[in-house]
Design an enzyme around this catalytic site. Structure first.
Site, PDB file in Angstrom:
ATOM      1  N   ASP A  36       0.834  -1.203   0.000  1.00 22.02           N
ATOM      2  CA  ASP A  36       0.000   0.000   0.000  1.00 22.02           C
ATOM      3  C   ASP A  36       0.869   1.253   0.000  1.00 22.02           C
ATOM      4  OD1 ASP A  36      -2.043   1.824   0.273  1.00 22.02           O
ATOM      5  OD2 ASP A  36      -3.044   0.779   1.887  1.00 22.02           O
ATOM      6  N   ASP A  37       0.787   2.034  -1.078  1.00 26.68           N
ATOM      7  CA  ASP A  37       1.524   3.298  -1.204  1.00 26.68           C
ATOM      8  C   ASP A  37       3.033   3.101  -1.312  1.00 26.68           C
ATOM      9  OD1 ASP A  37      -0.963   4.436  -0.917  1.00 26.68           O
ATOM     10  OD2 ASP A  37      -0.488   5.632   0.852  1.00 26.68           O
ATOM     11  N   CYS A  76      -6.514   3.996  -3.598  1.00 24.01           N
ATOM     12  CA  CYS A  76      -6.695   2.676  -2.974  1.00 24.01           C
ATOM     13  C   CYS A  76      -7.826   1.810  -3.517  1.00 24.01           C
ATOM     14  CB  CYS A  76      -6.901   2.858  -1.477  1.00 24.01           C
ATOM     15  SG  CYS A  76      -5.450   3.501  -0.623  1.00 24.01           S
ATOM     16  N   ARG A  80      -7.624  -1.447  -6.275  1.00 21.86           N
ATOM     17  CA  ARG A  80      -7.870  -2.827  -5.822  1.00 21.86           C
ATOM     18  C   ARG A  80      -9.005  -3.476  -6.616  1.00 21.86           C
ATOM     19  NH1 ARG A  80      -5.042  -3.155  -0.843  1.00 21.86           N
ATOM     20  NH2 ARG A  80      -3.955  -1.160  -0.738  1.00 21.86           N
ATOM     21  N   LYS A 130      -5.644  -5.811   3.852  1.00 24.37           N
ATOM     22  CA  LYS A 130      -6.538  -4.674   3.618  1.00 24.37           C
ATOM     23  C   LYS A 130      -7.467  -4.965   2.442  1.00 24.37           C
ATOM     24  CE  LYS A 130      -6.325   0.069   1.909  1.00 24.37           C
ATOM     25  NZ  LYS A 130      -5.475   1.237   1.635  1.00 24.37           N
ATOM     26  N   HIS A 132     -10.800  -2.919   1.501  1.00 24.74           N
ATOM     27  CA  HIS A 132     -11.087  -1.574   0.992  1.00 24.74           C
ATOM     28  C   HIS A 132     -11.968  -1.542  -0.255  1.00 24.74           C
ATOM     29  CE1 HIS A 132      -9.302   2.747   1.383  1.00 24.74           C
ATOM     30  NE2 HIS A 132     -10.612   2.695   1.603  1.00 24.74           N
ATOM     31  N   SER A 155      -8.251   1.506   4.985  1.00 27.19           N
ATOM     32  CA  SER A 155      -6.877   1.945   5.259  1.00 27.19           C
ATOM     33  C   SER A 155      -6.609   2.085   6.751  1.00 27.19           C
ATOM     34  CB  SER A 155      -6.598   3.280   4.562  1.00 27.19           C
ATOM     35  OG  SER A 155      -6.656   3.140   3.165  1.00 27.19           O
ATOM     36  N   HIS A 236       1.594   2.211   3.994  1.00 26.94           N
ATOM     37  CA  HIS A 236       0.662   3.330   4.171  1.00 26.94           C
ATOM     38  C   HIS A 236       0.841   3.901   5.575  1.00 26.94           C
ATOM     39  CE1 HIS A 236      -3.163   5.493   4.449  1.00 26.94           C
ATOM     40  NE2 HIS A 236      -3.425   5.200   3.173  1.00 26.94           N
ATOM     41  N   ASP A 288      -0.219  -0.936  -4.824  1.00 26.23           N
ATOM     42  CA  ASP A 288      -1.521  -0.419  -5.281  1.00 26.23           C
ATOM     43  C   ASP A 288      -1.434   0.940  -5.950  1.00 26.23           C
ATOM     44  OD1 ASP A 288      -1.066   1.142  -2.965  1.00 26.23           O
ATOM     45  OD2 ASP A 288      -3.184   1.141  -2.405  1.00 26.23           O
ATOM     46  N   ASN A 289      -0.396   1.697  -5.704  1.00 23.26           N
ATOM     47  CA  ASN A 289      -0.161   2.997  -6.345  1.00 23.26           C
ATOM     48  C   ASN A 289       1.171   3.537  -5.852  1.00 23.26           C
ATOM     49  OD1 ASN A 289      -2.823   3.817  -4.248  1.00 23.26           O
ATOM     50  ND2 ASN A 289      -0.807   4.610  -3.778  1.00 23.26           N
ATOM     51  N   LYS A 309       1.265   9.267  -5.582  1.00 26.54           N
ATOM     52  CA  LYS A 309      -0.122   8.886  -5.338  1.00 26.54           C
ATOM     53  C   LYS A 309      -1.062  10.065  -5.573  1.00 26.54           C
ATOM     54  CE  LYS A 309      -3.056   7.448  -1.435  1.00 26.54           C
ATOM     55  NZ  LYS A 309      -3.049   6.912  -0.051  1.00 26.54           N
TER      56      LYS A 309
END
Length: 487
Positions: A36-37, A76, A80, A130, A132, A155, A236, A288-289, A309
């Site tokens: 994540d991130d 996010c 996904r 996660k 989301h 998150s 994240h 994810d990004n 992001k």
């Protein structure tokens, strides 16, 4: 009746051969590890220098490292949804990042996820981490194709705790603090809440908890084909790390967190090896990004890419990706062909023999690419953000359309868990050649009118199918978001 020793030996030999053939014919297991991130530059094998990721680097050493791999969009929930369905998130009507109070929307259960597809094909399916994609029961993983689920529904910063790690309920400003609207951060098992995360000490255990659950799933299902989706909450913000890795990196807490994620990958790989299934398991590691750069030393790096992001510049949606599958992917390969998370579903269908969804998908099968063929399965990419078509890509060319985007360049970043400011900046009609200019520093639109014309035609098709808020256009092929009618 007397049975000869030679008959018994022959029977045992035939049985052994039969079992070996059965094992050899078993379709591959699939493990997707989604961070994540995490930025493009946040692995040793992509250039990180102040922390080490030896287990992930080993995946690249034994398999394929992608340098031109993209998520559908740089946020996010939308990212996904695209990963799991093989569709641009706009086709699914999934945008942005769902909040705890978004209780009536989520990924439409009528959509076919990778888990749905493989479960129908006889796979055991499990998710850890996660989610989301909607936290009402009807949208949770068990209703989206997964047999097992353990993790948090959104998150890890969506909780009533301030940037300093102190609960807002303990502060003098409690009556007006903006984080009061957040409920406690739950941990779910199946469809039920089994615990809550209250402080940074709790957050520090989350990577370890996820890892133990992932290893347990592999151990329980090693005798059958399985799909495991491990979606880490880190890196994240708020960052937190267990004592195993606290203070271990030169970079600081972010580096510590990345080293613990790398340890987690190592544990998963050990579980696969111990189960004797590592050779026939496709392992995908990606993010994810891009990085949330306003958090400064608590954010990753997208170097040498532009922005991060929240924007559709390369730093927002180009992410690291390594894949290992010893039975089919030769080691030490670096691949610069255009590919995306939306390509995973059709690729997994191809290598497992699973049936593709009947609904239209946007992903393409890249299995030949994985096996070393010099092919170009994907030549186009539509870069949407929040319902707006920000850019289209064909080959090395990327054409941006006028829009505003989140920029990290105008203000100094934050520090130690506190964010700096971002600013909305204008983008005009701009053309970049990513082969020559990966930093997107030189707008060459006046030099290539023929390329602009070709890419504008692609944009016209994208807008017809998926719409464009900036052009006030509704998409003709957008499917309904999952919604619960409010009583």
């Amino acid at each position: 009746m007397k049975v000869s020793k030679s008959y018994v030996f022959s029977w045992l030999l035939l049985t052994l051969v039969s079992l070996t053939a059965c094992k050899d014919n078993r379709p591959p297991n699939v493990v997707i590890i989604f961070t994540d991130d995490q930025g493009y530059n946040d692995l040793s094998c992509y250039g990180a220098t102040e922390f080490e990721t030896p287990h992930i680097d080993r995946l690249a050493e034994n398999g394929m490292r992608f340098t031109n791999f993209h998520v559908s969009t740089a946020v996010c929930s939308a990212s996904r949804a695209a990963l799991l369905t093989g569709c641009y998130n706009e086709r699914l009507n999934v945008r942005g990042a769902y909040m705890p109070w978004d209780t009536l929307i989520g990924l439409n259960p009528d959509e076919v996820t990778i888990a749905d597809m493989l479960k129908e094909h006889g796979y055991a399916t499990g998710m850890v981490g996660k989610w989301h994609l909607g936290h009402n029961k009807v949208f949770l993983p068990l209703q989206q194709g997964f047999d097992k689920y353990y993790g948090i529904p959104y998150s890890n910063d969506m909780w009533p705790v301030d940037y300093d790690g102190i609960s807002v309920h303990e502060k003098d400003t409690v009556a007006k603090h903006w984080k009061l609207k957040y409920p406690p951060l739950p941990i779910l098992e199946g469809n039920e809440k089994v615990a809550e995360i209250h402080n940074l000490d709790d957050q520090a255990q989350i990577t370890t908890l996820y890892t133990h659950k992932a290893v347990e799933f592999i151990q329980r299902h090693q005798a059958e084909p399985f799909f495991l989706y491990l979606a880490h909450s880190m890196p994240h913000v708020p960052l937190a790390v267990s004592d195993k890795f606290k203070g271990k990196s030169e970079q600081g807490l972010y580096g510590d967190v990345m080293m613990e994620i790398d340890w987690s990958v190592g544990q998963v790989m050990k579980a696969l090896k111990d189960a004797g299934v590592d050779d026939n398991t496709l392992v995908v590691f990606t993010s994810d990004n891009g990085p949330w750069m306003c958090f400064g030393n608590h954010a990753g790096s997208a170097y040498p890419l532009r922005e991060g992001k929240g924007s559709m510049w390369e730093g927002g949606h180009r992410v690291p990706c390594v894949m290992q599958w010893p039975a089919q992917i030769k080691g030490r390969q670096v691949n610069d062909k255009l590919a995306s998370t939306i390509d995973l579903l059709p690729t997994i269908a191809a290598i497992t023999g699973a049936r593709l969804p009947e609904n239209k998908i946007d992903g393409v099968d890249i299995s030949k690419l994985l096996k070393g063929k010099d092919v170009t399965p994907r030549d186009e990419f539509w870069a949407y953000y929040g319902g707006e078509l920000h850019a289209v890509r064909k080959g090395d060319w990327k054409l941006y359309f006028p829009h505003e985007y989140r920029s990290y360049r105008q203000h100094p970043p934050g520090k130690d868990g506190f964010p700096g400011w971002t600013k909305q900046m204008p983008c005009g009609l701009e053309l970049y050649n990513l082969q020559d200019d990966i930093e997107e520093a030189y707008n060459v639109i006046d030099l290539h009118p023929d390329v602009v014309e070709e890419l504008e035609a692609i944009a016209k098709q994208a807008r017809y199918e998926l719409g464009d808020r900036l052009q006030k256009m509704e998409g003709h092929e957008v499917r309904p978001l999952g919604r619960i009618e409010e009583n």
